[in-house]
Design a protein around this motif. Structure first.
Motif: not given
Length: 457
Positions: A27-32, A126-129, A198-200
């Motif tokens: 997950v972290t890698e995907a966000i980065e 932008i994170y969408g749920i 996450n900061d990003h």
């Protein structure tokens, strides 16, 4: 919680596919990776972004049949409704591509001693749920607006339509958008909270229940991140004394049963003045009773299954509770003895406060019909809800209906003598427990931008 996700066809109860959840490191890698793609995308011109979004709309059209069939397998959507959903999404792309460069262009204003410039800068990822009821549309309406604004997109789709979330990722890349700019995350709720933190991640948008909205907004508030929430509703359609009853009945049946009633902006409460009540109930019930559930892959079917057995059983419990508290069933109201997540078109009368049919959202093919004394009483009952997404008014006096809608209906959207789901050039969103923020109509493009002021001497 299992580290695997299995999707189930709600019409046949057969397994569709199984997927592995992502690990925290993945997950972290995907966000980065999404953030890295954003860093390049934010420098792309508005015109070039618009071209990619227009191309994505065409890719949706080119793959309409495959996508519609996937949605039918995953959530039981009528095949024709799936095709219509993709057409709507393509139209959203067309509108965004045509209007985005103008909506997001720099603005100049006179200031003392110089010129002021307002520039709309993208903010980041932008994170969408998103929920399962419109597997394509729910994603496209936030993703396309934010891609036009220059942002990156993360998606946590509902597990019921995991395949649709991954399919959308592939279609965005097929349209020529940078890899990882649109990223689908296969995660659980605990991991979702970490994504918000996450900061990003610079903004969060949710479509779901008001209870889910409180949780997600609370998590975002802890880290001071803006949210847009499109939550549940209990939309009231008001039939006034001078309504065209034939039009009202036809529109109300459509508004209640579209997508098997699993629509946030569906018609759910039908508030009818005493002058029309008996005639409306008789005709409305006849139409609802005639809607036989059937195979969602058959184009002639008018009512398909609900999206899962659990959702169907939850709805059945709400109906049972309402009847126990005084509501009366005129048709439907019982779980059929057949395979699949089917529930019949149901009409409830004698609906009153304290019953789920009055107070809560019934997310399925169940109509709550409520008698009002007169027009004024009907509007009072319409607003007697913790929700405020949409609603409707039926009246031959369009001028008066417009006045009631604009000044007295406490919702974000009102249909007059019709039922509408969503239109690309009109804002979509609600008030009260139905959330805040707007999508469509150009409004969504500016929900997650930095309106930056430049002072030019």
């Amino acid at each position: 919680m299992s580290n695997r996700i299995t999707t189930i066809n709600p019409a046949t109860e057969a397994e569709v596919a199984t997927y592995d959840r992502m690990t925290d490191d993945q997950v972290t890698e995907a966000i980065e990776a999404c953030h890295a793609a954003f860093e390049t995308w934010k420098l792309v011109s508005l015109e070039d972004r618009a071209e990619k979004i227009k191309a994505f709309g065409q890719v949706l059209r080119d793959n309409k049949e495959d996508f519609a069939e996937l949605m039918t397998r995953e959530v039981g959507k009528l095949i024709g409704d799936g095709r219509d959903e993709i057409d709507l999404c393509a139209a959203i792309c067309d509108f965004t591509a045509a209007n985005g460069p103008k909506e997001l262009a720099d603005e100049e204003r006179e200031i003392p001693g110089g010129t002021g410039v307002i520039t709309y800068a993208p903010v980041g990822v932008i994170y969408g749920i998103q929920p399962w009821n419109f597997p394509c549309y729910q994603v496209v309406r936030y993703a396309v607006a934010n891609l036009m604004a220059g942002n990156g997109i993360l998606l946590k789709h509902a597990e019921l339509c995991t395949g649709s979330g991954l399919y959308l990722r592939d279609l965005f890349e097929k349209a020529g958008l940078p890899k990882n700019l649109f990223t689908t995350l296969l995660i659980d709720h605990d991991q979702s909270d970490k994504v918000i933190a996450n900061d990003h991640v610079r903004g969060v948008t949710l479509t779901g229940s008001d209870s889910a909205g409180r949780v997600v907004a609370g998590e975002a508030a802890k880290v001071l991140k803006k949210t847009v929430l499109e939550l549940g509703s209990n939309d009231a359609y008001v039939v006034l004394d001078d309504a065209d009853l034939d039009l009202a009945v036809e529109s109300c049946v459509q508004g209640r049963l579209y997508n098997a009633g699993q629509t946030c902006v569906a018609a759910k409460r039908f508030i009818v003045t005493e002058a029309n009540y008996d005639a409306f109930v008789e005709r409305f019930t006849e139409h609802m009773k005639a809607m036989e559930p059937g195979d969602p892959t058959d184009s002639s079917t008018k009512l398909g299954p609900m999206a899962s057995i659990q959702l169907r059983d939850d709805l059945a419990k709400q109906v049972e509770d309402s009847v126990a508290k005084g509501a009366r069933v005129l048709c439907g109201g019982e779980v059929p003895d057949r395979k699949g997540a089917y529930y019949p078109a149901t009409v409830l009368v004698d609906v009153a406060p304290g019953q789920p049919a009055y107070d809560d959202e019934l997310f399925g093919p169940v109509a709550s019909v409520i008698k009002a004394g007169d027009d004024e009483d009907a509007m009072r009952i319409a607003n007697d809800s913790r929700y405020g997404l949409g609603g409707g008014i039926f009246s031959k006096n369009e001028k008066r209906a417009r006045e009631l809608a604009s000044r007295h209906f406490d919702t974000g959207m009102v249909c007059i003598n019709t039922y509408n789901l969503a239109i690309p050039n009109m804002p979509f969103g609600g008030v009260k427990n139905s959330g805040y923020g707007r999508e469509h109509g150009g409004f969504g493009m500016k929900e997650f931008v930095n309106a930056k002021s430049l002072y030019m001497a």
